[in-house]
Design a protein around this motif. Sequence first.
Motif, short mmCIF file in Angstrom:
data_model
loop_
_atom_site.label_atom_id
_atom_site.label_comp_id
_atom_site.label_asym_id
_atom_site.label_seq_id
_atom_site.Cartn_x
_atom_site.Cartn_y
_atom_site.Cartn_z
N PHE A 181 -5.85 2.31 2.67
CA PHE A 181 -5.40 1.15 1.89
C PHE A 181 -4.53 0.28 2.78
O PHE A 181 -3.52 0.74 3.31
CB PHE A 181 -4.61 1.62 0.67
CG PHE A 181 -3.92 0.49 -0.06
CD1 PHE A 181 -4.65 -0.46 -0.74
CD2 PHE A 181 -2.52 0.39 -0.03
CE1 PHE A 181 -4.02 -1.51 -1.41
CE2 PHE A 181 -1.88 -0.64 -0.70
CZ PHE A 181 -2.63 -1.59 -1.39
N LYS A 182 -4.93 -0.98 2.94
CA LYS A 182 -4.15 -1.92 3.73
C LYS A 182 -3.80 -3.12 2.85
O LYS A 182 -4.68 -3.90 2.51
CB LYS A 182 -4.96 -2.38 4.95
CG LYS A 182 -5.30 -1.25 5.92
CD LYS A 182 -6.19 -1.74 7.04
CE LYS A 182 -6.57 -0.60 7.97
NZ LYS A 182 -7.51 -1.04 9.03
N GLU A 183 -2.56 -3.22 2.48
CA GLU A 183 -2.11 -4.31 1.59
C GLU A 183 -2.23 -5.65 2.27
O GLU A 183 -1.89 -5.78 3.45
CB GLU A 183 -0.67 -4.06 1.16
CG GLU A 183 -0.16 -5.03 0.15
CD GLU A 183 1.27 -4.71 -0.27
OE1 GLU A 183 2.06 -5.66 -0.40
OE2 GLU A 183 1.58 -3.53 -0.43
N THR A 225 1.70 -8.99 -3.99
CA THR A 225 0.81 -10.08 -3.61
C THR A 225 0.44 -10.89 -4.85
O THR A 225 0.84 -10.54 -5.96
CB THR A 225 -0.49 -9.55 -2.96
OG1 THR A 225 -1.33 -8.99 -3.99
CG2 THR A 225 -0.19 -8.46 -1.94
N ASN A 230 -4.71 -14.22 -0.50
CA ASN A 230 -3.53 -13.82 -1.26
C ASN A 230 -3.64 -14.16 -2.74
O ASN A 230 -3.03 -13.51 -3.57
CB ASN A 230 -2.28 -14.46 -0.67
CG ASN A 230 -1.01 -13.89 -1.29
OD1 ASN A 230 -0.91 -12.69 -1.51
ND2 ASN A 230 -0.05 -14.75 -1.58
N ARG A 239 -0.53 -1.36 -6.66
CA ARG A 239 -0.26 -1.32 -5.22
C ARG A 239 -0.28 -2.71 -4.58
O ARG A 239 0.22 -2.88 -3.46
CB ARG A 239 -1.27 -0.40 -4.52
CG ARG A 239 -1.04 1.06 -4.87
CD ARG A 239 -2.14 1.98 -4.36
NE ARG A 239 -1.89 3.35 -4.79
CZ ARG A 239 -1.22 4.25 -4.08
NH1 ARG A 239 -0.73 3.93 -2.89
NH2 ARG A 239 -1.04 5.48 -4.54
N LEU A 240 -0.84 -3.68 -5.29
CA LEU A 240 -0.87 -5.05 -4.79
C LEU A 240 0.14 -5.95 -5.51
O LEU A 240 0.04 -7.18 -5.45
CB LEU A 240 -2.28 -5.64 -4.96
CG LEU A 240 -3.38 -5.04 -4.08
CD1 LEU A 240 -4.75 -5.59 -4.49
CD2 LEU A 240 -3.12 -5.30 -2.61
#
Length: 305
Positions: free
Chosen positions: A303-305, A200, A130, A196-197
């Motif tokens: 895409f996997k967050e 996080t 993270n 997109r992140l």
Amino acid sequence: MDSIIITGATSGIGFECALQMARMAKNKQIIIPARNIGAGKDIIEKIKDKTGHKNLKCLELDLASLESIRKFSESFAKEKNNAISILINNAGVQNIGATQYTVDGFEQTFGINHLGSFALTMQLLPFVKNEGHITFTSSETHDPALKTPIEPPIYTNVQELAFSKETSEKPNRVGQRRYSTSKLCNIMTTYELQERLKKTNIRVNAYDPGMTPGTGLAKTYSPVMRFLWKNVFPVLTLLKSNIHTPAQAGRNLAKLAYSEKYKDLKGIYFSDGKVVKTSVDSYNKIFQKDLWSGSLELTKTTFKE
């Protein structure tokens, strides 16, 4: 123990970055991806001898093959230390000769410099911690306003860049443009991925090593230019800004990724020791979205967050 992955670390800037990282990150596992496992293991021994770092490993990877990227990701997933604290997408090519293609039929420069790094990042993202850091090595050649000696980029769309058409232009001009365009794509990917992140704490940044004579980037240049690149241009590192030796560029890349000094930098482009703005096209949201969606489609990744 976390892992640090550095592509393109068997020579040039990537090797120097791995060397510096081994000195700084004593308690991390450093993974050196390599097309040739034997050559990769030789590099590991060289780094061990110079730094005393004990946790180095080589895994097979060819960024010109989506199948190889998938196998690398699967192999890494089975590793005991498969939490990634740093992923450095540094590998790249510049071909100014006849057009060449990847295993999957993509134009080589775009296929390796952008699609290969993109596919690798998407497949490894679930393993990135993270507070991890992802870096893409780009280039000042992406910005026409800087008037570098390289042909400026032209972003059209993913399909046209991946499946290039025949042209009557001289191969060296076409090759230079493909390179600068791929470096523009690295920056647009940085911005889009960071967006997109945003929920996080993962940092995504782009890095410009500057002009770095002495690396293997000039393999397809003329004999005269290769000689100048290796033996004459390095003198410029003493005379002009943003021209670095591979060792200097590698140290700067490692510091951007690992140093506490830069831990708050997020979604930026780092050049010559500072955060700078990028080209007008790099901020184009339409280009960014097209590149993102088209790259997911071509690389068959999600895409996997």
